[in-house]
Design a protein around this motif. Sequence first.
Motif, PDB file in Angstrom:
ATOM      1  N   CYS A 315       0.809  -1.218   0.000  1.00 29.23           N
ATOM      2  CA  CYS A 315       0.000   0.000   0.000  1.00 29.23           C
ATOM      3  C   CYS A 315       0.845   1.273   0.000  1.00 29.23           C
ATOM      4  O   CYS A 315       0.296   2.376  -0.050  1.00 29.23           O
ATOM      5  CB  CYS A 315      -0.911   0.020   1.228  1.00 29.23           C
ATOM      6  SG  CYS A 315      -2.003  -1.393   1.350  1.00 29.23           S
ATOM      7  N   LYS A 316       2.176   1.113   0.093  1.00 29.69           N
ATOM      8  CA  LYS A 316       3.079   2.257   0.201  1.00 29.69           C
ATOM      9  C   LYS A 316       2.675   3.158   1.366  1.00 29.69           C
ATOM     10  O   LYS A 316       2.588   4.391   1.241  1.00 29.69           O
ATOM     11  CB  LYS A 316       3.106   3.049  -1.106  1.00 29.69           C
ATOM     12  CG  LYS A 316       3.599   2.238  -2.291  1.00 29.69           C
ATOM     13  CD  LYS A 316       3.636   3.047  -3.572  1.00 29.69           C
ATOM     14  CE  LYS A 316       4.158   2.202  -4.744  1.00 29.69           C
ATOM     15  NZ  LYS A 316       4.181   2.967  -6.014  1.00 29.69           N
ATOM     16  N   ALA A 317       2.401   2.507   2.498  1.00 25.68           N
ATOM     17  CA  ALA A 317       1.948   3.225   3.685  1.00 25.68           C
ATOM     18  C   ALA A 317       3.042   4.113   4.244  1.00 25.68           C
ATOM     19  O   ALA A 317       4.244   3.846   4.079  1.00 25.68           O
ATOM     20  CB  ALA A 317       1.481   2.227   4.749  1.00 25.68           C
ATOM     21  N   ALA A 318       2.623   5.162   4.938  1.00 26.97           N
ATOM     22  CA  ALA A 318       3.579   6.131   5.465  1.00 26.97           C
ATOM     23  C   ALA A 318       4.412   5.573   6.616  1.00 26.97           C
ATOM     24  O   ALA A 318       5.525   6.051   6.871  1.00 26.97           O
ATOM     25  CB  ALA A 318       2.836   7.381   5.929  1.00 26.97           C
ATOM     26  N   ASP A 319       3.879   4.558   7.309  1.00 25.36           N
ATOM     27  CA  ASP A 319       4.583   4.015   8.481  1.00 25.36           C
ATOM     28  C   ASP A 319       5.413   2.784   8.143  1.00 25.36           C
ATOM     29  O   ASP A 319       5.676   1.946   9.002  1.00 25.36           O
ATOM     30  CB  ASP A 319       3.583   3.681   9.592  1.00 25.36           C
ATOM     31  CG  ASP A 319       2.520   2.682   9.145  1.00 25.36           C
ATOM     32  OD1 ASP A 319       2.432   2.405   7.936  1.00 25.36           O
ATOM     33  OD2 ASP A 319       1.773   2.197  10.015  1.00 25.36           O
ATOM     34  N   ARG A 320       5.851   2.661   6.892  1.00 25.36           N
ATOM     35  CA  ARG A 320       6.608   1.482   6.475  1.00 25.36           C
ATOM     36  C   ARG A 320       7.900   1.309   7.275  1.00 25.36           C
ATOM     37  O   ARG A 320       8.246   0.190   7.649  1.00 25.36           O
ATOM     38  CB  ARG A 320       6.953   1.582   4.977  1.00 25.36           C
ATOM     39  CG  ARG A 320       5.805   1.272   4.034  1.00 25.36           C
ATOM     40  CD  ARG A 320       6.174   1.549   2.598  1.00 25.36           C
ATOM     41  NE  ARG A 320       6.394   2.984   2.394  1.00 25.36           N
ATOM     42  CZ  ARG A 320       6.760   3.522   1.238  1.00 25.36           C
ATOM     43  NH1 ARG A 320       6.993   2.752   0.200  1.00 25.36           N
ATOM     44  NH2 ARG A 320       6.929   4.835   1.122  1.00 25.36           N
ATOM     45  N   GLU A 321       8.598   2.402   7.531  1.00 24.55           N
ATOM     46  CA  GLU A 321       9.871   2.280   8.237  1.00 24.55           C
ATOM     47  C   GLU A 321       9.664   1.803   9.669  1.00 24.55           C
ATOM     48  O   GLU A 321      10.441   0.995  10.182  1.00 24.55           O
ATOM     49  CB  GLU A 321      10.627   3.605   8.240  1.00 24.55           C
ATOM     50  CG  GLU A 321      12.017   3.509   8.850  1.00 24.55           C
ATOM     51  CD  GLU A 321      12.869   4.725   8.599  1.00 24.55           C
ATOM     52  OE1 GLU A 321      14.075   4.680   8.914  1.00 24.55           O
ATOM     53  OE2 GLU A 321      12.332   5.726   8.069  1.00 24.55           O
ATOM     54  N   ILE A 322       8.605   2.276  10.301  1.00 23.11           N
ATOM     55  CA  ILE A 322       8.290   1.820  11.663  1.00 23.11           C
ATOM     56  C   ILE A 322       8.000   0.325  11.668  1.00 23.11           C
ATOM     57  O   ILE A 322       8.496  -0.427  12.520  1.00 23.11           O
ATOM     58  CB  ILE A 322       7.089   2.606  12.228  1.00 23.11           C
ATOM     59  CG1 ILE A 322       7.437   4.084  12.384  1.00 23.11           C
ATOM     60  CG2 ILE A 322       6.628   2.021  13.563  1.00 23.11           C
ATOM     61  CD1 ILE A 322       6.277   4.952  12.828  1.00 23.11           C
ATOM     62  N   LEU A 323       7.219  -0.119  10.683  1.00 27.85           N
ATOM     63  CA  LEU A 323       6.866  -1.532  10.601  1.00 27.85           C
ATOM     64  C   LEU A 323       8.079  -2.390  10.243  1.00 27.85           C
ATOM     65  O   LEU A 323       8.193  -3.537  10.683  1.00 27.85           O
ATOM     66  CB  LEU A 323       5.748  -1.733   9.581  1.00 27.85           C
ATOM     67  CG  LEU A 323       4.428  -1.052   9.941  1.00 27.85           C
ATOM     68  CD1 LEU A 323       3.411  -1.202   8.822  1.00 27.85           C
ATOM     69  CD2 LEU A 323       3.864  -1.627  11.237  1.00 27.85           C
ATOM     70  N   LYS A 324       8.980  -1.820   9.451  1.00 22.74           N
ATOM     71  CA  LYS A 324      10.222  -2.531   9.135  1.00 22.74           C
ATOM     72  C   LYS A 324      11.047  -2.738  10.396  1.00 22.74           C
ATOM     73  O   LYS A 324      11.599  -3.822  10.636  1.00 22.74           O
ATOM     74  CB  LYS A 324      11.014  -1.746   8.086  1.00 22.74           C
ATOM     75  CG  LYS A 324      12.289  -2.429   7.591  1.00 22.74           C
ATOM     76  CD  LYS A 324      13.524  -1.983   8.346  1.00 22.74           C
ATOM     77  CE  LYS A 324      13.777  -0.500   8.150  1.00 22.74           C
ATOM     78  NZ  LYS A 324      14.996  -0.067   8.895  1.00 22.74           N
ATOM     79  N   ASP A 325      11.122  -1.712  11.221  1.00 19.12           N
ATOM     80  CA  ASP A 325      11.868  -1.813  12.477  1.00 19.12           C
ATOM     81  C   ASP A 325      11.213  -2.822  13.425  1.00 19.12           C
ATOM     82  O   ASP A 325      11.909  -3.559  14.134  1.00 19.12           O
ATOM     83  CB  ASP A 325      11.953  -0.445  13.158  1.00 19.12           C
ATOM     84  CG  ASP A 325      12.840   0.532  12.388  1.00 19.12           C
ATOM     85  OD1 ASP A 325      13.648   0.062  11.581  1.00 19.12           O
ATOM     86  OD2 ASP A 325      12.698   1.756  12.596  1.00 19.12           O
TER      87      ASP A 325
END
Length: 357
Positions: A315-325
Amino acid sequence: MNSNQYGNLLRALEVERDCRTLLLTPTLETLDTPLSGLSSGHLTKPICRDSLYDELLALIHGIRTGHREDTPVSIPERNQVKAPRILAVDDNEANLKLVMTLLQDCKINAEGASSGFEALTKARKKPFDLVFMDLQMPGMDGVEATARIRDLDSDTHYTPIIALTAHALADEQERLSQQGFDGYMPKPISSRQLNELVREYTGYDCKASGTSFKISEIRDTGRILRPSNRRIQQDCMSIGESIQLAAGKADLAEELFSMLLEQLHSDAPKIQALWDEGNHEELLECIHKLHGATRYCGVPELRAAANRFETALKCKAADREILKDQLTCAIDRLQNWSEQTDWQSLFREQQRQPEAY
């Protein structure tokens, strides 16, 4: 309210107020939106009483029940239908191994293929009575492999092909039918559905083969609960769930978990490297495979983290980096647990007590 407003409301309830939320939707389509990653639970309409009761019990008390599963029954009569020839196709080694084990337990002459090219080669050599085909594979994917196998059909032989898919979306059934598939089976594999599909398309009854096994149906809608701000974080590994997902076979569960750990050894640095490079296409493929592997092991925290990150990437969500972490932390926790725990002994202890499952 629009989707952003719903997202803000869920985030406020779940994170700021530490309040569990249960998402009710007409279909599973919201699994591909950020909303499903924010809620603690998810059910599709129409709501069944048992499903609602189980979900509320999990959200309020943290208890996951399995009473909805029927007791497996072994039928002693001999099967009157000759064991069919079945081909299972999946590029994920753990997924393929589980399907092959279940089919072989049914006394079925099963063959495996790890790519669309290999599947086509095997189909050209001899016809199969049924094919289970994974959709997302590198190179020749399941759709193209199915189309080419369809070209091999004749007036005297037709090959039923069942799609193996992670999400059973409402509009996906029609699309799969147009692409040449006869049906679909959602992952993780359910032994009940596997039995029913084999019987429907070949006439062979797996239960009549004298084998009694069952895999608990664990879906992403029954995700692990977000750790409460007021409670200790849940365990990252469940030996019991691993054995349930491996058809009650402790030795197979141990092998699947070992394969997952080996995959994590290479995936962990790869995920970070692909993220740093901004190569989200290859990263999505990597996370998709990892998510698939977690579906057959009792690793609820890692499974949920992989599912959320995969959804966010799509979805190219804005919180991708948080979820990656969050995914990275879940991997670290599981690897640390495996290094500090004699998990082989835990599996083998259960193998000596099969009646517990």
